[in-house]
Design a protein around this motif. Structure first.
Motif, PDB file in Angstrom:
ATOM      1  N   CYS A   1      -9.555 -13.628  19.816  1.00 51.38           N
ATOM      2  CA  CYS A   1      -9.250 -12.282  20.321  1.00 51.38           C
ATOM      3  C   CYS A   1     -10.351 -11.277  20.007  1.00 51.38           C
ATOM      4  CB  CYS A   1      -7.943 -11.787  19.720  1.00 51.38           C
ATOM      5  SG  CYS A   1      -8.026 -11.582  17.933  1.00 51.38           S
ATOM      6  N   GLY A   2     -11.268 -11.654  19.104  1.00 51.36           N
ATOM      7  CA  GLY A   2     -12.371 -10.753  18.773  1.00 51.36           C
ATOM      8  C   GLY A   2     -12.084  -9.808  17.620  1.00 51.36           C
ATOM      9  N   TRP A   3     -10.884  -9.935  17.015  1.00 51.89           N
ATOM     10  CA  TRP A   3     -10.590  -9.046  15.881  1.00 51.89           C
ATOM     11  C   TRP A   3     -11.544  -9.348  14.722  1.00 51.89           C
ATOM     12  CZ3 TRP A   3      -9.258  -9.007  10.726  1.00 51.89           C
ATOM     13  CH2 TRP A   3      -8.784  -7.790  10.224  1.00 51.89           C
ATOM     14  N   HIS A   4     -12.043  -8.302  14.090  1.00 46.89           N
ATOM     15  CA  HIS A   4     -12.965  -8.448  12.968  1.00 46.89           C
ATOM     16  C   HIS A   4     -12.602  -7.427  11.905  1.00 46.89           C
ATOM     17  CE1 HIS A   4     -17.296  -8.104  11.266  1.00 46.89           C
ATOM     18  NE2 HIS A   4     -16.616  -9.041  10.644  1.00 46.89           N
ATOM     19  N   GLY A   5     -12.473  -7.884  10.684  1.00 37.86           N
ATOM     20  CA  GLY A   5     -12.145  -6.935   9.626  1.00 37.86           C
ATOM     21  C   GLY A   5     -12.088  -7.603   8.263  1.00 37.86           C
TER      22      GLY A   5
ATOM     23  N   TRP B   1      -5.160  -5.440   5.583  1.00 44.34           N
ATOM     24  CA  TRP B   1      -6.188  -5.764   6.565  1.00 44.34           C
ATOM     25  C   TRP B   1      -6.788  -4.466   7.095  1.00 44.34           C
ATOM     26  CZ3 TRP B   1      -7.635 -10.730   7.311  1.00 44.34           C
ATOM     27  CH2 TRP B   1      -6.715 -11.750   7.013  1.00 44.34           C
ATOM     28  N   GLU B   2      -8.103  -4.395   7.080  1.00 43.92           N
ATOM     29  CA  GLU B   2      -8.799  -3.217   7.603  1.00 43.92           C
ATOM     30  C   GLU B   2      -9.737  -3.695   8.695  1.00 43.92           C
ATOM     31  OE1 GLU B   2     -10.953  -1.372   4.367  1.00 43.92           O
ATOM     32  OE2 GLU B   2      -9.419  -2.018   2.946  1.00 43.92           O
ATOM     33  N   SER B   3      -9.515  -3.241   9.909  1.00 39.00           N
ATOM     34  CA  SER B   3     -10.412  -3.639  10.996  1.00 39.00           C
ATOM     35  C   SER B   3     -11.706  -2.841  10.911  1.00 39.00           C
ATOM     36  CB  SER B   3      -9.736  -3.449  12.342  1.00 39.00           C
ATOM     37  OG  SER B   3      -9.449  -2.099  12.553  1.00 39.00           O
ATOM     38  N   CYS B   4     -12.750  -3.423  11.446  1.00 34.58           N
ATOM     39  CA  CYS B   4     -14.041  -2.718  11.401  1.00 34.58           C
ATOM     40  C   CYS B   4     -14.740  -2.826  12.754  1.00 34.58           C
ATOM     41  CB  CYS B   4     -14.940  -3.244  10.288  1.00 34.58           C
ATOM     42  SG  CYS B   4     -15.296  -4.995  10.366  1.00 34.58           S
TER      43      CYS B   4
END
Ligand SMILES: [Zn+2]
Length: 98
Positions: free
Chosen positions: A84-88, A95-98
């Motif tokens: 999905c492309g989530w990055h964090g 969880w902290e997305s960046c």
């Protein structure tokens, strides 16, 4: 930020399928475990990564250094979900997305 809810019961983790929730396998030799988690973004992806308790395991595939805590887990380096492309980051149980 999303809370990384820890489950000690694997079946309950799978049944609940809460975004960002975690389950750890029993540590194998060298304090290496598998961390299973539902993607924090809510896409429903269940991912498995290899983590070492207070160290980054030496292995050919990717691995993460885990602080060994289930109430306030921290991982290093960051986590990138290819589907999905989530990055964090997972830091102190969030969880902290960046
Ligand atoms: Zn996702």
């Amino acid at each position: 930020m999303i809370r990384a809810i820890y489950f000690s019961d694997r079946a309950k983790h799978r049944d609940t399928a809460l975004p960002g929730s975690l389950w750890f396998s029993e540590p194998a030799d060298g304090g290496v475990s598998a961390m299973w988690f539902y993607c924090p973004c809510g896409c429903g992806d269940l991912a498995r990564i290899t983590v070492g308790q207070e160290h980054k395991p030496h292995m050919t595939g990717p691995s993460w250094n885990w602080n060994g805590r289930t109430d306030a887990p921290t991982l290093s380096p960051s986590v990138h979900q290819l589907n999905c492309g989530w990055h964090g980051w997972l830091r102190s149980g969030y969880w902290e997305s960046c």
